[in-house]
Write a protein that holds these residues in place. Structure first.
Motif, short mmCIF file in Angstrom:
data_model
loop_
_atom_site.label_atom_id
_atom_site.label_comp_id
_atom_site.label_asym_id
_atom_site.label_seq_id
_atom_site.Cartn_x
_atom_site.Cartn_y
_atom_site.Cartn_z
N ALA A 101 -0.34 -4.04 -25.88
CA ALA A 101 -1.72 -4.41 -25.54
C ALA A 101 -2.11 -3.96 -24.14
O ALA A 101 -2.24 -4.78 -23.22
CB ALA A 101 -1.90 -5.92 -25.68
N ALA A 102 -2.35 -2.68 -23.98
CA ALA A 102 -2.82 -2.18 -22.69
C ALA A 102 -4.15 -2.83 -22.29
O ALA A 102 -4.42 -3.05 -21.11
CB ALA A 102 -2.98 -0.66 -22.75
N TYR A 103 -4.96 -3.17 -23.27
CA TYR A 103 -6.29 -3.74 -23.00
C TYR A 103 -6.22 -5.11 -22.34
O TYR A 103 -7.20 -5.58 -21.76
CB TYR A 103 -7.09 -3.85 -24.30
CG TYR A 103 -6.63 -4.94 -25.24
CD1 TYR A 103 -7.20 -6.21 -25.20
CD2 TYR A 103 -5.61 -4.70 -26.16
CE1 TYR A 103 -6.77 -7.21 -26.06
CE2 TYR A 103 -5.19 -5.69 -27.02
CZ TYR A 103 -5.76 -6.95 -26.97
OH TYR A 103 -5.33 -7.94 -27.82
N ASN B 197 -5.01 -7.50 -16.75
CA ASN B 197 -6.00 -8.18 -15.89
C ASN B 197 -6.95 -9.09 -16.67
O ASN B 197 -8.04 -9.39 -16.20
CB ASN B 197 -6.80 -7.19 -15.06
CG ASN B 197 -6.75 -7.56 -13.58
OD1 ASN B 197 -5.78 -8.17 -13.12
ND2 ASN B 197 -7.77 -7.19 -12.84
N ASP B 198 -6.53 -9.53 -17.87
CA ASP B 198 -7.37 -10.53 -18.55
C ASP B 198 -6.91 -11.92 -18.11
O ASP B 198 -6.27 -12.09 -17.09
CB ASP B 198 -7.32 -10.34 -20.07
CG ASP B 198 -6.00 -10.79 -20.70
OD1 ASP B 198 -5.09 -11.19 -19.96
OD2 ASP B 198 -5.90 -10.74 -21.93
N SER B 199 -7.22 -12.95 -18.88
CA SER B 199 -6.95 -14.32 -18.44
C SER B 199 -5.47 -14.70 -18.53
O SER B 199 -5.07 -15.74 -18.01
CB SER B 199 -7.79 -15.29 -19.28
OG SER B 199 -7.51 -15.13 -20.65
N ASP B 200 -4.67 -13.88 -19.20
CA ASP B 200 -3.25 -14.16 -19.34
C ASP B 200 -2.51 -13.74 -18.07
O ASP B 200 -2.52 -12.57 -17.70
CB ASP B 200 -2.71 -13.40 -20.56
CG ASP B 200 -1.28 -13.80 -20.92
OD1 ASP B 200 -0.53 -14.19 -20.01
OD2 ASP B 200 -0.93 -13.70 -22.10
N GLU B 201 -1.87 -14.71 -17.42
CA GLU B 201 -1.21 -14.42 -16.14
C GLU B 201 -0.14 -13.35 -16.26
O GLU B 201 0.09 -12.57 -15.34
CB GLU B 201 -0.60 -15.70 -15.57
CG GLU B 201 -1.64 -16.70 -15.08
CD GLU B 201 -0.99 -17.90 -14.42
OE1 GLU B 201 0.26 -17.89 -14.23
OE2 GLU B 201 -1.72 -18.84 -14.08
#
Length: 394
Positions: A318-320, A323-327
């Motif tokens: 999951a490159a996408y 920097n999402d909400s997952d630390e």
């Protein structure tokens, strides 16, 4: 619902060895990333420039395989006798462009030593039910206009889908695949995890009732598994009849049980019997701390499904999520390299694939992807480096 128990997943005693040939370092390029709507469709020069830049970026990262989404909605990003031009080229389904995007992608990929696999979504027609958005050439719109064929299109999940239970639909989709292979030097055909759009019995009730009237004994869920496996097997056979070197790959959901419960995809069968696919690319879009499917355990479970060494196991990353909400996926945590290492530790590791191109090309995330090349590849021979599109089938 059918469920594959963890005992079944983990109980395989026979282990397959690591596949021969080069490791796969792949990327998915979606229809949105190929879109030319902002340029009113553009022209050959503008599309070639766009694709050239994208493939240069891929090559710099060590990507050797591209899955380009050329048939996302019962449409085509190439001139087709079966499907209308994609709305993601001009903004309107059926409006043509006066160049061949797929031909350009094949040429530009091969010029850089990369394989180009045509990614299609077999059954999806539209995200909504507005028929005015469909070209008059769209097969689904044609089917819906006739009382005799309207059952071949179903409404589900807020959109329209070709009914997966229709063998006539299977033929339509496979004829489209033959068209691609006959007209383009693609290295493979790729399908993702859109099989059944809903678990609701109404989706294929007409076809299941007919099956029962003709003496069928299977429960609805088991019958659906057989329907999808039959489709996949026919697709495989058709591809090989056109070009034995053309790779057929499938990217199922990462959670093995969800494939059975929601998509009716018998992934264990496809991984343990010949004649279904060359590559399996599960979408392992999880971190190591995921409460349901931790990444390393998911890799291990998928690895154990291939019991005969006939399927190349490639792990979707999951490159996408960077920097999402997952630390775990914060920039600087190095999760991409960690996941590549975990994938490589499996018995039959064949490579990795990243979803999707936009994340790899994002300069804000460059720190996470700069070491892909050195992380993925082990020492290869010159002969292996020259191989393109090998499915390693027997």
């Amino acid at each position: 619902m059918l469920m594959l128990s963890s005992c079944t997943i983990l109980g395989k005693s026979q282990k397959s060895k690591k596949p021969s040939g080069k490791e796969i370092s792949a990327v998915w390029i979606s229809y949105n990333e190929l879109s030319m709507k902002d340029e009113d469709g553009g022209d050959e020069a503008s599309f070639r420039e766009k694709i050239g830049e994208m493939f240069d970026n891929c090559a710099e990262l060590g990507i050797n395989t591209v899955f380009a989404q050329v048939r996302p909605f019962c449409d085509a990003m190439y001139p087709s006798e079966i499907f209308p031009w994609s709305a993601y080229l001009t903004g309107y389904q059926g409006d043509p462009v006066y160049y061949d995007p797929l031909e350009i992608m094949v040429e530009e990929a091969h010029e850089r030593g990369m394989g180009l696999h045509a990614w299609i979504n077999p059954f999806r027609v539209s995200f909504d039910t507005d028929l005015d958005k469909l070209s008059k050439k769209n097969p689904a719109k044609i089917l819906l206009s006739d009382e005799k064929t309207k059952n071949r299109v179903v409404k589900a999940d807020g959109g329209l889908y070709l009914c997966p239970a229709s063998t006539d639909n299977h033929k339509l989709i496979i004829d489209g695949v033959r068209e691609i292979i006959q007209n383009y030097n693609v290295d493979g055909i790729h399908i993702d995890d859109y099989f059944y759009p809903s678990t609701d019995e109404s989706v294929d009730k007409v076809y299941y009732d007919d099956y029962k009237k003709n003496g069928g004994k299977l429960f609805h869920d088991k019958w659906r598994l057989d329907v999808i496996s039959s489709f996949v097997s026919q697709m495989y056979t058709a591809i090989k009849s056109e070009n034995t070197d053309c790779v057929f790959s499938i990217s199922p959901a990462g959670n093995i049980n969800n494939n059975y419960e929601e998509e009716y995809a018998d992934v264990e069968r496809w991984c343990s019997e010949r004649g279904y696919c060359d590559w399996i690319i599960p979408q392992l879009y999880y971190g190591f701390e995921d409460e349901v499917v931790p990444f390393d355990k998911a890799c291990d479970n998928w690895s154990k499904l291939d019991t005969i060494g006939a399927v190349r196991m490639i792990y979707g990353i999951a490159a996408y999520k960077i920097n999402d909400s997952d630390e775990e996926f914060e920039v600087g945590n190095g999760i991409i390299e960690k996941e590549i290492s975990a994938a490589k530790a499996t018995d039959n590791y064949g490579g990795v694939s990243f979803f999707s191109y936009s994340a790899l090309a994002n300069p804000d995330f460059s720190e996470e992807f700069k070491n892909i090349k050195s992380s993925v590849f082990t020492e290869t021979t010159a002969e292996e480096e020259g191989e393109q599109g090998s499915g390693d089938t027997e």
